[in-house]
Motif scaffolding. Structure first.
Motif, PDB file in Angstrom:
ATOM      1  N   ASN A   1       0.719  -1.237  -0.230  1.00 47.26           N
ATOM      2  CA  ASN A   1      -0.020  -0.094   0.238  1.00 47.26           C
ATOM      3  C   ASN A   1       0.917   1.261  -0.101  1.00 47.26           C
ATOM      4  O   ASN A   1       1.411   1.660   1.154  1.00 47.26           O
ATOM      5  CB  ASN A   1      -0.939  -0.081   1.172  1.00 47.26           C
ATOM      6  CG  ASN A   1      -1.819   1.119   1.296  1.00 47.26           C
ATOM      7  OD1 ASN A   1      -1.653   1.987   0.433  1.00 47.26           O
ATOM      8  ND2 ASN A   1      -2.110   1.516   2.512  1.00 47.26           N
TER       9      ASN A   1
ATOM     10  N   HIS B   1       0.204   4.051   2.692  1.00 47.09           N
ATOM     11  CA  HIS B   1       0.253   3.371   4.164  1.00 47.09           C
ATOM     12  C   HIS B   1       0.951   4.451   4.800  1.00 47.09           C
ATOM     13  O   HIS B   1       1.953   5.064   4.517  1.00 47.09           O
ATOM     14  CB  HIS B   1       1.177   2.322   4.008  1.00 47.09           C
ATOM     15  CG  HIS B   1       1.166   1.515   5.568  1.00 47.09           C
ATOM     16  ND1 HIS B   1       1.721   2.109   6.647  1.00 47.09           N
ATOM     17  CD2 HIS B   1       0.696   0.518   5.886  1.00 47.09           C
ATOM     18  CE1 HIS B   1       1.504   1.312   7.702  1.00 47.09           C
ATOM     19  NE2 HIS B   1       0.667   0.043   7.292  1.00 47.09           N
TER      20      HIS B   1
ATOM     21  N   ASP C   1      -0.230  -8.658   2.520  1.00 45.94           N
ATOM     22  CA  ASP C   1      -0.963  -7.637   3.477  1.00 45.94           C
ATOM     23  C   ASP C   1      -2.671  -8.071   3.748  1.00 45.94           C
ATOM     24  O   ASP C   1      -3.258  -7.253   4.232  1.00 45.94           O
ATOM     25  CB  ASP C   1      -1.188  -6.155   2.956  1.00 45.94           C
ATOM     26  CG  ASP C   1       0.523  -5.737   3.224  1.00 45.94           C
ATOM     27  OD1 ASP C   1       1.095  -6.431   3.936  1.00 45.94           O
ATOM     28  OD2 ASP C   1       0.898  -4.571   2.454  1.00 45.94           O
ATOM     29  N   THR C   2      -2.993  -9.177   3.232  1.00 43.23           N
ATOM     30  CA  THR C   2      -4.295  -9.832   3.664  1.00 43.23           C
ATOM     31  C   THR C   2      -4.740  -9.615   5.056  1.00 43.23           C
ATOM     32  O   THR C   2      -5.738  -9.659   5.515  1.00 43.23           O
ATOM     33  CB  THR C   2      -4.647 -11.071   2.926  1.00 43.23           C
ATOM     34  OG1 THR C   2      -3.886 -12.104   3.313  1.00 43.23           O
ATOM     35  CG2 THR C   2      -4.631 -10.899   1.325  1.00 43.23           C
TER      36      THR C   2
ATOM     37  N   THR D   1      -5.513  -5.875   6.026  1.00 45.18           N
ATOM     38  CA  THR D   1      -6.721  -5.656   5.518  1.00 45.18           C
ATOM     39  C   THR D   1      -7.976  -6.554   6.273  1.00 45.18           C
ATOM     40  O   THR D   1      -8.873  -6.119   6.480  1.00 45.18           O
ATOM     41  CB  THR D   1      -6.929  -5.697   4.012  1.00 45.18           C
ATOM     42  OG1 THR D   1      -6.503  -7.062   3.568  1.00 45.18           O
ATOM     43  CG2 THR D   1      -5.998  -4.590   3.297  1.00 45.18           C
ATOM     44  N   ASN D   2      -7.568  -7.697   6.516  1.00 46.59           N
ATOM     45  CA  ASN D   2      -8.653  -8.679   6.997  1.00 46.59           C
ATOM     46  C   ASN D   2      -8.217  -9.896   8.031  1.00 46.59           C
ATOM     47  O   ASN D   2      -8.048 -10.814   7.662  1.00 46.59           O
ATOM     48  CB  ASN D   2      -9.257  -9.373   5.654  1.00 46.59           C
ATOM     49  CG  ASN D   2     -10.427 -10.271   6.193  1.00 46.59           C
ATOM     50  OD1 ASN D   2     -11.243  -9.752   7.225  1.00 46.59           O
ATOM     51  ND2 ASN D   2     -10.762 -11.097   5.416  1.00 46.59           N
TER      52      ASN D   2
END
Ligand code: NAP
Length: 257
Positions: free
Chosen positions: A136, A139, A191-192, A195-196
């Motif tokens: 990102n 970020h 980065d999942t 995000t989650n």
């Protein structure tokens, strides 16, 4: 002294010092050397300078004598943003990097120097500690001191993967100064986990657990040529099973950026 010769850079850092101490406990498997900028800090943390080299990763020649003869390299160096001044009321704090300490210089050129030298000297395996968030560009960490820190770190990770040297890239979540060995570690990619995160858990991990992952990555064949994100379940999470089988954990991770 016997065992594989391993150099740990960033060895006076908050995670790097744990790596050195843990590896020194495995003296039958590893002969451990540290690389750091400050002799004073080495003495403060380890009592003596034996087994340490001093230098700067932005100066390739100072690294060479440290890395020569080693089989393994652990990179835990990092740029460090400092708050410019106490934040003004109602305004976010501003950050800056020391002269010569911008992420481009430390996290890109400095890491590239280490990887290039490792290749020249025939290093067999590099374990690199990085950070989650690098997918990102917006970020908040990238905005600190206009450093784009995660972008430069990710560029270095890609460079390592393309170097042909065996690699393990450990991209940690927010680092905690809490005891290690008490949590279930959770691995992911791209980065999942940020995000989650599973069950909305905090995306963090103790520095000591990251250091243990580094040590295990040098031991377990299933960690070779893998890059992954890692966080931990909170210590008091009723569903948590403390991670002990690192081979199985690395088995869940995949090659490539
Ligand atoms: P740290 O305490 O900031 O340590 C960084 C180390 O790099 C220090 O030992 C520092 O030397 C060394 N270093 C910096 N510039 C250097 C240079 N030019 N030449 C030689 N050495 C140099 O690190 P940490 O907070 O434990 O973090 C470890 C890793 O995890 C880093 O890659 C970091 O980005 C990543 N990470 C951090 C967080 C977080 O929440 N902070 C989250 C995820 C990932 P000195 O000891 O002389 O200062």
């Amino acid at each position: 002294m016997s065992g594989k010769k391993v150099l740990v850079t960033g060895s006076t850092g908050r995670t790097g010092a744990f790596v050195v101490k843990k590896l020194r406990q495995l003296s039958d498997q590893f002969e451990v050397f540290g690389f750091a900028r400050s002799e004073e800090k080495i003495k403060e943390l380890f009592g003596a300078t034996e087994g340490f080299f001093t230098g700067d990763i932005t100066n390739k020649s100072s690294l060479e004598s440290a890395l020569k003869g080693c089989e393994l390299l652990v990179i835990v160096t990092s740029s460090f943003p400092k708050m410019k001044a106490p934040p003004q009321e109602g305004k976010p704090p501003e950050f800056e990097f020391e002269a010569g300490g911008m992420p481009e210089e430390v996290d890109w050129i400095g890491q590239k120097n280490q990887i290039d030298l490792a290749k020249d000297l025939g290093i067999n395996h590099i374990v690199l500690v990085g950070s989650m968030g690098g997918t990102n560009p917006d970020h908040p960490l990238n905005k600190m001191g206009n450093g784009n820190v995660l972008i430069w770190k990710r560029k270095a990770e890609e460079y390592l993967i393309n170097s042909g040297i065996n690699y393990t890239i450990i991209r940690a979540g927010g680092l905690l100064n809490e005891l290690g060995g008490k949590r279930e570690l959770i691995v992911g990619k791209n980065d999942t986990l940020l995000t989650n995160p599973p069950n909305g858990i905090p995306t963090s991990i103790p520095r000591e657990d990251v250091a243990e992952l580094v040590v295990q990555a040098l031991i377990e064949p299933s960690a070779k040529n893998k890059a992954f994100d890692v966080i931990s379940k909170p210590e008091d999470d009723a569903s948590a099973v403390v991670t002990k089988d690192f081979s199985a954990l690395f088995g869940q991770t995949t090659p490539g950026l």
